[in-house]
Design an enzyme around this catalytic site. Sequence first.
Site: not given
Ligand code: A3P
Length: 290
Positions: A42, A103, A133
């Site tokens: 996340k 991860h 998150s």
């Molecule tokens: P949130 O839960 O705070 O919204 P991962 O890809 O490592 O699983 O991380 C997911 C997190 O990155 C989520 O956070 C998601 O919304 C956010 N995320 C994904 N794409 C994004 C973007 N283009 N801009 C900002 N945040 C993004």
Amino acid sequence: LTRFPLIPIRGVPLMSIIANNFDSIWAFNPDPSDLLIATYPKAGTTWTQEIIDLLINNGDAEACRRAPTPVRSPFLEIHSPPPIPSGLDLLKKMDPPRIIKTHLPFQLVPQGFWENKCKAIYVARNAKDNMVSYYHFDRMNKTQPEPGPWDGYVHKFMQGQLGWGSWYDHVKGYWVEREKRNILYLFYEDMKENPARVVRTIMQYLDLSVSDEVIDRIVELTSFKNMKDNPMANYSCVPPEVFDMSISPFMRKGEVGDWKNYFTPEQLKMFDEDYEKQMKDVHIPFRSLI
Ligand code: A3P
């Protein structure tokens, strides 16, 4: 569906589906041309991957759509039961150069990545937003352990009792190795503040060259709003029995500072005091902690 229990591998709690396959993960030998994207869950994995895919394809979103897997690049470790294919199986079917996500904390990444001098990009996100998150992700992802109530989750996070272990050890593990291993260490908060600058940093690290116009297009295509609607990025390919997006969507909020909506003043005090202790040996320039 089962929520996989956590089993420690060299002291790091991993979901049983990963822990039970750890020997084959550890034996994986990448090609020197492969690129590793490493994150604590996340922290911005999907966003970074999207930027890289577009950079490699010179900003051509259609070319990106022809990727061999629905969410582009496989994870090294196996996260979910079938029908989601195992990362290792997918990787074996792909020709290098591959983009491989993980991860795993630094010490559990197969040594071949460093012996073969693979490039690696690490993305870190401030602890509090990362935790919020992850909490929502653990609620919606039916294969991860139950998060339980928020207050208990804060303690589990502080103690490193979540899948892939301690956030503190994770961010520090890659930080201390970044120079020796030529790891590009990025921050989610920098990506939010100035995405074009981070896209350029990644471009240079990968020895790519795209025009300013293409940089602007990549920034636009990888905005939170556009990625939320993009089936190649929003994980809508994952069946609802695994990702229940009615509980919380994968593309949830995408903001810096959402933690302010979760921590009580008492939790904040306890967390900040503990944070000082856990992070005092390594200084990492995180922002947005207060
Ligand atoms: P949130 O839960 O705070 O919204 P991962 O890809 O490592 O699983 O991380 C997911 C997190 O990155 C989520 O956070 C998601 O919304 C956010 N995320 C994904 N794409 C994004 C973007 N283009 N801009 C900002 N945040 C993004």
